[in-house]
Scaffold this motif. Sequence first.
Motif, mmCIF file in Angstrom:
data_model
loop_
_atom_site.group_PDB
_atom_site.id
_atom_site.type_symbol
_atom_site.label_atom_id
_atom_site.label_comp_id
_atom_site.label_asym_id
_atom_site.label_seq_id
_atom_site.Cartn_x
_atom_site.Cartn_y
_atom_site.Cartn_z
ATOM 1 N N VAL A 80 2.703 -1.402 -5.369
ATOM 2 C CA VAL A 80 4.022 -1.005 -5.833
ATOM 3 C C VAL A 80 3.819 -0.606 -7.285
ATOM 4 O O VAL A 80 3.346 -1.412 -8.093
ATOM 5 C CB VAL A 80 5.054 -2.145 -5.703
ATOM 6 C CG1 VAL A 80 6.371 -1.736 -6.355
ATOM 7 C CG2 VAL A 80 5.271 -2.510 -4.248
ATOM 8 N N VAL A 81 4.108 0.661 -7.582
ATOM 9 C CA VAL A 81 3.943 1.160 -8.945
ATOM 10 C C VAL A 81 5.304 1.561 -9.507
ATOM 11 O O VAL A 81 6.158 2.062 -8.776
ATOM 12 C CB VAL A 81 2.966 2.357 -9.024
ATOM 13 C CG1 VAL A 81 1.567 1.956 -8.629
ATOM 14 C CG2 VAL A 81 3.431 3.523 -8.183
ATOM 15 N N ALA A 82 5.478 1.310 -10.774
ATOM 16 C CA ALA A 82 6.669 1.774 -11.479
ATOM 17 C C ALA A 82 6.305 3.089 -12.148
ATOM 18 O O ALA A 82 5.252 3.203 -12.786
ATOM 19 C CB ALA A 82 7.116 0.751 -12.512
ATOM 20 N N ASN A 91 10.510 2.279 -8.612
ATOM 21 C CA ASN A 91 9.341 1.727 -7.930
ATOM 22 C C ASN A 91 8.985 2.578 -6.717
ATOM 23 O O ASN A 91 9.868 3.059 -5.999
ATOM 24 C CB ASN A 91 9.595 0.291 -7.476
ATOM 25 C CG ASN A 91 9.575 -0.690 -8.625
ATOM 26 O OD1 ASN A 91 9.152 -0.366 -9.731
ATOM 27 N ND2 ASN A 91 10.021 -1.892 -8.382
ATOM 28 N N TYR A 92 7.676 2.725 -6.524
ATOM 29 C CA TYR A 92 7.148 3.494 -5.412
ATOM 30 C C TYR A 92 6.074 2.679 -4.711
ATOM 31 O O TYR A 92 5.343 1.918 -5.361
ATOM 32 C CB TYR A 92 6.520 4.803 -5.911
ATOM 33 C CG TYR A 92 7.523 5.723 -6.572
ATOM 34 C CD1 TYR A 92 8.136 6.731 -5.850
ATOM 35 C CD2 TYR A 92 7.858 5.571 -7.909
ATOM 36 C CE1 TYR A 92 9.066 7.575 -6.456
ATOM 37 C CE2 TYR A 92 8.780 6.393 -8.524
ATOM 38 C CZ TYR A 92 9.386 7.394 -7.785
ATOM 39 O OH TYR A 92 10.305 8.218 -8.375
ATOM 40 N N GLU A 93 5.961 2.857 -3.414
ATOM 41 C CA GLU A 93 4.879 2.239 -2.651
ATOM 42 C C GLU A 93 3.771 3.279 -2.537
ATOM 43 O O GLU A 93 4.013 4.402 -2.082
ATOM 44 C CB GLU A 93 5.373 1.848 -1.258
ATOM 45 C CG GLU A 93 4.272 1.281 -0.386
ATOM 46 C CD GLU A 93 4.729 1.080 1.038
ATOM 47 O OE1 GLU A 93 4.879 -0.067 1.440
ATOM 48 O OE2 GLU A 93 4.964 2.101 1.731
ATOM 49 N N THR A 108 -3.121 8.166 0.384
ATOM 50 C CA THR A 108 -2.714 8.333 1.786
ATOM 51 C C THR A 108 -1.208 8.225 1.976
ATOM 52 O O THR A 108 -0.682 8.701 2.978
ATOM 53 C CB THR A 108 -3.434 7.325 2.708
ATOM 54 O OG1 THR A 108 -3.235 6.010 2.214
ATOM 55 C CG2 THR A 108 -4.920 7.604 2.768
ATOM 56 N N SER A 109 -0.504 7.625 1.021
ATOM 57 C CA SER A 109 0.948 7.499 1.144
ATOM 58 C C SER A 109 1.550 7.221 -0.232
ATOM 59 O O SER A 109 0.959 6.520 -1.047
ATOM 60 C CB SER A 109 1.285 6.344 2.096
ATOM 61 O OG SER A 109 2.671 6.123 2.159
ATOM 62 N N PHE A 110 2.721 7.803 -0.466
ATOM 63 C CA PHE A 110 3.447 7.563 -1.712
ATOM 64 C C PHE A 110 4.924 7.765 -1.415
ATOM 65 O O PHE A 110 5.361 8.885 -1.151
ATOM 66 C CB PHE A 110 2.984 8.539 -2.804
ATOM 67 C CG PHE A 110 3.428 8.148 -4.184
ATOM 68 C CD1 PHE A 110 2.613 7.364 -4.983
ATOM 69 C CD2 PHE A 110 4.650 8.572 -4.690
ATOM 70 C CE1 PHE A 110 3.006 6.997 -6.268
ATOM 71 C CE2 PHE A 110 5.058 8.220 -5.966
ATOM 72 C CZ PHE A 110 4.230 7.432 -6.756
#
Length: 120
Positions: A80-82, A91-93, A108-110
Amino acid sequence: MNSKVIFILLIPLVLLPLYASAAARLGGWIPITNIKDPHVVQIGEFAVSEYKKQTKSGLKFDSVVSGESQVFSGLNYWLVVAADDSGTSKNYEAIVWEELWQKSMNLTSFTPLLKNNHFF
């Protein structure tokens, strides 16, 4: 009871934690305890940078909020990145696969997380 019988009965108690530990290392997700580790931060920065390139967005990396890793033909990172999006941190996964021996990473995913919640 015979000492051999006691020994045989205790073997599963000794081997089960070892098996569980090996299973976690080989395919299971393990929480990242130090999200400020420079390598973890580098992976978070890479995820935002790659997403930015792919979508031509204006995202800017802020920090790694939480994450897990998985050994799988290299390493998978589920972070999990801000990231700052037009003055608002969201926040993003991000899922990044890294091949250490090739010194390569692949996003591979965002995806954005709803209400800045995360699932770790």
